[in-house]
Each structure stands twice: as C-alpha cells, then as structure tokens.
Design a protein around this motif. Sequence first.
Motif, PDB file in Angstrom:
ATOM      1  N   VAL A 123       0.872  -1.179  -0.116  1.00 20.57           N
ATOM      2  CA  VAL A 123       0.035  -0.035   0.041  1.00 20.57           C
ATOM      3  C   VAL A 123       0.850   1.232  -0.101  1.00 20.57           C
ATOM      4  O   VAL A 123       0.739   2.162  -0.663  1.00 20.57           O
ATOM      5  CB  VAL A 123      -0.918  -0.088   1.309  1.00 20.57           C
ATOM      6  N   ALA A 124       2.012   1.555   0.745  1.00 21.05           N
ATOM      7  CA  ALA A 124       2.807   2.274   0.879  1.00 21.05           C
ATOM      8  C   ALA A 124       3.558   2.671  -0.615  1.00 21.05           C
ATOM      9  O   ALA A 124       3.523   3.827  -1.017  1.00 21.05           O
ATOM     10  CB  ALA A 124       3.773   2.422   1.986  1.00 21.05           C
ATOM     11  N   SER A 125       4.110   1.516  -1.175  1.00 20.79           N
ATOM     12  CA  SER A 125       4.679   1.706  -2.419  1.00 20.79           C
ATOM     13  C   SER A 125       3.611   2.274  -3.465  1.00 20.79           C
ATOM     14  O   SER A 125       3.863   3.260  -4.178  1.00 20.79           O
ATOM     15  CB  SER A 125       5.121   0.585  -2.832  1.00 20.79           C
ATOM     16  N   ALA A 126       2.430   1.917  -3.460  1.00 20.72           N
ATOM     17  CA  ALA A 126       1.464   2.200  -4.490  1.00 20.72           C
ATOM     18  C   ALA A 126       1.218   3.578  -4.310  1.00 20.72           C
ATOM     19  O   ALA A 126       0.712   4.141  -5.212  1.00 20.72           O
ATOM     20  CB  ALA A 126       0.008   1.137  -4.266  1.00 20.72           C
ATOM     21  N   PHE A 127       0.895   3.941  -2.981  1.00 23.66           N
ATOM     22  CA  PHE A 127       0.635   5.213  -2.694  1.00 23.66           C
ATOM     23  C   PHE A 127       1.655   6.338  -3.230  1.00 23.66           C
ATOM     24  O   PHE A 127       1.538   7.384  -3.739  1.00 23.66           O
ATOM     25  CB  PHE A 127       0.428   5.405  -1.138  1.00 23.66           C
ATOM     26  N   GLU A 128       3.061   5.913  -3.053  1.00 25.31           N
ATOM     27  CA  GLU A 128       3.986   6.576  -3.561  1.00 25.31           C
ATOM     28  C   GLU A 128       4.004   6.774  -5.024  1.00 25.31           C
ATOM     29  O   GLU A 128       4.296   7.894  -5.746  1.00 25.31           O
ATOM     30  CB  GLU A 128       5.429   6.240  -3.101  1.00 25.31           C
ATOM     31  N   GLN A 129       3.816   5.796  -5.899  1.00 20.62           N
ATOM     32  CA  GLN A 129       3.757   5.651  -7.375  1.00 20.62           C
ATOM     33  C   GLN A 129       2.717   6.639  -7.746  1.00 20.62           C
ATOM     34  O   GLN A 129       2.770   7.321  -8.776  1.00 20.62           O
ATOM     35  CB  GLN A 129       4.067   4.407  -7.838  1.00 20.62           C
ATOM     36  N   MET A 130       1.496   6.536  -7.114  1.00 23.64           N
ATOM     37  CA  MET A 130       0.277   7.064  -7.730  1.00 23.64           C
ATOM     38  C   MET A 130       0.248   8.723  -7.176  1.00 23.64           C
ATOM     39  O   MET A 130      -0.182   9.321  -8.006  1.00 23.64           O
ATOM     40  CB  MET A 130      -0.945   6.308  -6.919  1.00 23.64           C
ATOM     41  N   VAL A 189       2.698  10.566  -5.072  1.00 19.36           N
ATOM     42  CA  VAL A 189       4.005  11.232  -4.554  1.00 19.36           C
ATOM     43  C   VAL A 189       4.591  11.486  -6.010  1.00 19.36           C
ATOM     44  O   VAL A 189       5.040  12.787  -6.216  1.00 19.36           O
ATOM     45  CB  VAL A 189       4.688  10.635  -3.676  1.00 19.36           C
ATOM     46  N   GLN A 190       5.003  10.562  -7.009  1.00 20.94           N
ATOM     47  CA  GLN A 190       5.406  10.776  -8.155  1.00 20.94           C
ATOM     48  C   GLN A 190       4.476  11.538  -8.983  1.00 20.94           C
ATOM     49  O   GLN A 190       3.360  11.116  -9.107  1.00 20.94           O
ATOM     50  CB  GLN A 190       5.916   9.413  -8.850  1.00 20.94           C
ATOM     51  N   GLY A 191       4.815  12.464  -9.545  1.00 16.94           N
ATOM     52  CA  GLY A 191       3.881  13.436 -10.491  1.00 16.94           C
ATOM     53  C   GLY A 191       2.886  14.348  -9.282  1.00 16.94           C
ATOM     54  O   GLY A 191       1.918  14.586  -9.986  1.00 16.94           O
ATOM     55  N   ALA A 207      -9.092   5.937  -9.751  1.00 18.12           N
ATOM     56  CA  ALA A 207      -9.065   4.610  -9.853  1.00 18.12           C
ATOM     57  C   ALA A 207      -7.883   4.029  -9.272  1.00 18.12           C
ATOM     58  O   ALA A 207      -6.527   4.467  -9.242  1.00 18.12           O
ATOM     59  CB  ALA A 207      -8.823   4.291 -11.445  1.00 18.12           C
ATOM     60  N   PRO A 208      -7.859   3.131  -8.506  1.00 17.33           N
ATOM     61  CA  PRO A 208      -6.887   2.605  -7.469  1.00 17.33           C
ATOM     62  C   PRO A 208      -5.852   1.883  -8.455  1.00 17.33           C
ATOM     63  O   PRO A 208      -6.054   1.601  -9.677  1.00 17.33           O
ATOM     64  CB  PRO A 208      -7.599   1.530  -6.659  1.00 17.33           C
ATOM     65  N   PRO A 209      -4.662   1.572  -8.305  1.00 19.44           N
ATOM     66  CA  PRO A 209      -3.602   1.190  -8.929  1.00 19.44           C
ATOM     67  C   PRO A 209      -3.512  -0.307  -9.242  1.00 19.44           C
ATOM     68  O   PRO A 209      -3.036  -0.868 -10.104  1.00 19.44           O
ATOM     69  CB  PRO A 209      -2.304   1.510  -8.160  1.00 19.44           C
ATOM     70  N   LEU A 210      -4.571  -1.137  -8.362  1.00 16.89           N
ATOM     71  CA  LEU A 210      -4.791  -2.476  -8.592  1.00 16.89           C
ATOM     72  C   LEU A 210      -5.965  -2.761  -7.786  1.00 16.89           C
ATOM     73  O   LEU A 210      -6.278  -2.162  -6.810  1.00 16.89           O
ATOM     74  CB  LEU A 210      -3.514  -3.267  -8.413  1.00 16.89           C
ATOM     75  N   SER A 211      -6.582  -3.911  -8.333  1.00 18.46           N
ATOM     76  CA  SER A 211      -7.771  -4.323  -7.633  1.00 18.46           C
ATOM     77  C   SER A 211      -7.409  -4.985  -6.088  1.00 18.46           C
ATOM     78  O   SER A 211      -6.128  -5.268  -5.892  1.00 18.46           O
ATOM     79  CB  SER A 211      -8.489  -5.472  -8.167  1.00 18.46           C
ATOM     80  N   ALA A 233      -0.530   5.839 -13.638  1.00 16.57           N
ATOM     81  CA  ALA A 233      -0.779   6.890 -13.123  1.00 16.57           C
ATOM     82  C   ALA A 233      -0.765   8.325 -13.851  1.00 16.57           C
ATOM     83  O   ALA A 233      -1.334   9.028 -14.091  1.00 16.57           O
ATOM     84  CB  ALA A 233       0.004   7.253 -11.633  1.00 16.57           C
ATOM     85  N   ALA A 234       0.418   8.230 -14.347  1.00 16.98           N
ATOM     86  CA  ALA A 234       1.067   9.095 -15.373  1.00 16.98           C
ATOM     87  C   ALA A 234      -0.305   9.264 -16.659  1.00 16.98           C
ATOM     88  O   ALA A 234      -0.598  10.399 -16.959  1.00 16.98           O
ATOM     89  CB  ALA A 234       2.217   9.140 -16.165  1.00 16.98           C
TER      90      ALA A 234
END
Length: 438
Positions: A342-349, A351-353, A383-387, A422-423
């Motif tokens: 969850v923490a990694s997905a949060f960062e990619q979605m 924090v990046q961009g 939309a979430p990064p994955l289900s 995300a981008a």
Amino acid sequence: MNARFSASPGRRRALALLARGVLMLLVPRHLRAAAPMPVVVLTGYPEEMTSRFEAAFAKAHPQYRLSIRWYHGAEALSLLSGPGQGGVDVYWAASPRTFDRLKAAGAFQSAGIDRDGLPDHVGGTRISDADGYYLATELAGYGFVFDAAELGRLGVAVPRDWTDLADPRLAGRIALPNPARVGFAQVMADIVLQSYGWERGWALWSEIAGLSVLVGSGGRRVAEAVGPGRAAIGLSIDFLAAAAIAGGAPLGFAYPRHGGINPAHIAITAGAPNPDGARAFARFVLSGEGQRLLADPDIRRLPVRPAVYAGLPVGYHDPFAAAAAGGYAYDNAAGRDRLALVASAFEQMYVQGHEHLAALWGRIHAAERRGLDARAMRARLCAPPLSETEAAAPVMLARFRDRPDGAEGAPRRVEIDWQWAAAKARSEVGRMLDEAGA
C-alpha cells in the motif's frame, strides 16, 4: 612543594578510587553491598522518555541498573538477529513489523509475565502477540494536528473524520506524510482503505493528496509544517503532535471517528544475559506505576492498562472507551501483510507527479464550482492502482512484505507499471478538462 600535595585533581580522584577499592577488599564479602546488575535495553525512544523510566525503575528495583542503547528499525533487526544479540536483554520500541520479524526469527523468549488487566485488543486492533513473545506497552492514535486559527481563516471546521479532508478550501494547506518514507504513515494509509473500502478509500486518498503538501521524511516534520502561513492541518500520530504542543506550538489534535492505533511493545531476547532483570523491567513498564509515567506532559502516550485512565486528567484520550463506543475497528492483523505494498502504491500514484496531480484536482474543483459535471474525470483520477484481489495475491504480497521500512529496494517493475498507469490517467484527465473548457 611536596609532590603528594601538588597532584592534579584527576590524579587525586584516581588515588581515592584505588584506595576505596583496597578498602572494599578488606571488607568481608557478606558485608559488601552488591553492585546493581545491568539490564541492557535496546530502544528507539527519546531520552526524555527513557530517563524517566530509568529513574523510576532504579528506585523500585535498586538491584538492577538500566543500560540504554539507542537503535532504530532495521538497525535493531540486524543486531538482534545476529550472534549473541549484542548482549541485549530487552527490546522496547514502537515498531510492530520489526517485532513480528524478530519473533519469526526466534529472537525472543516467552515474556512470562502476568497479563491480568492488560487487554490483547483495542477494538479490532490486536496490540500484543497472541503467543506472548512481545507485549504492548503503550499506544499511539492516528489523527489530525491542526491550527484552529488557520482553519478559522479558511472557514473550515476541525475535521471529524477523513472524508472532511476532501474540502477544496484546504487546497495546499494539508501536510501529508509519505507512507513509503514515514514509518507510522503506512498504517494511516491502510486505515482509510479498510474504513471506506478499497475503491472509495483510494479515491479519497487521491483527492486528499491533491489538496496536500507532502512531508517526505521524519514524522515530527508534520507538526512542524502546521502553523500560520503554512499548513492548517497535518495527518499525524498523537504523541508527535503532543511534543510540539508541549514545546509551545499553538496546535490541537483531533481523533477521527474511523481511528487507528499503533502499539509499541516490549520483549525479552532469547539470549538475554540477565533474564530476571529483563523480566523485572518489563513488569515495571506494564505496572500501574510504569503506565502512569506515560501521561507525563513530556511523554504523553496512551497507556495499555485501562484502569490507569481513571486517574488521568480530564480530556485525556481513552482509546478503550473510544473502542467501546464503536471506534478503532481497524484490523491490524488483516492489514499487516499489505502495508508495504500500500505504501509503495501510494508513492507511485500520488507522490510521483504530485504537482500535476494537485493542479488537476484544482481544475476539477474549479469546474465543479462552475456547475460542470466532473464525474468521469474523478473516476479516472481516482481509480486504484490495482484491485483488492490483486493486492491480496500471495505472489504480489511476497514482493513487498520483507521490504524494511523506508528502504529503497523494491520490485521496481511493478512500481514502474504503477507510475506509468498514474501518469497515463493524469494525462487523460488533463485532456478531458481541456475539452470541457475547464
């Protein structure tokens, strides 16, 4: 002048100590006072907390002397997993994942302490190890540190729950810690996902992130970011806010209806050189006297012994009472395996961009104020990064589970895919806004 009388102060002290030692040898063994036995405690707690426990424990148990060693997270994990465990008797810290890993590695012995009056749960959150290898010593609650004057100038009431943060008037005025870089924030991110469901939870985080300024590292920096001309509210944990308030910051702290608890623990190492002293210290920390020390204004933690709250100041937050009223439903056992993911997905979605994300949310809010229908834009951006099913897959969890808190190493291919998704979503929403003239 005679050399006997011109010796330096340091030399005189050395001679005095030598003389005292010689005299002690002349005293029969049974008349000598036993020297206190050391109890080596490994901890991440600050000195203002450990010094109070050290003094109180010495008074209650003069036969022992604490030897405090300061280590954090991955350092403690490495030391206590190594040969001899560094000569440590007790590990005492607020790092649930580290305790889990050390238990699995056989680094602890059974605490062997009477747990009468010490609950295993607060609401849906298990706070002590079911097998008794480590026990909760104090609790920290998640919530909102705020500047009431700044909120008043924005016309925003003190938030009562996470959904209240999705208020366009708070744009640029929320201090948000990055869960991939700030240890306590991993559970914070998952509280929202459990409380509102996977889809709605990620949607809420997208909007909150778009209204926020990011705090990249250091939990204490959240409270430091709140104040006049800065953030009006920060997402934090109570004792960090209490430290800022004790230091004179004109701030308040609010616990949300959908709350969460982060427990700290104590454990006795498998190879403790002084297991009796270690057990004595653990018992003291969990005793009524030890638990009342937690309410010191310079410490301000939440005790794990419910009976202690009856003697605390009016208004002191009681998580057991809050849980009885329906709060603290967060299931930490269910969330534990997915925290790193969850923490990694949060960062990619988010924090990046982040700058682009914040600009898009600003445009969406402006479009909605003009009466435009932005539901399709929201759906795409939220939309979430994955289900949730994909996130629960054992193979996916295994990629992230053993990643140390704050570590850089990660399954980069998965993270790159999330960044790309995300981008792409941000680009599409930007085009949709352009086409709508917003």
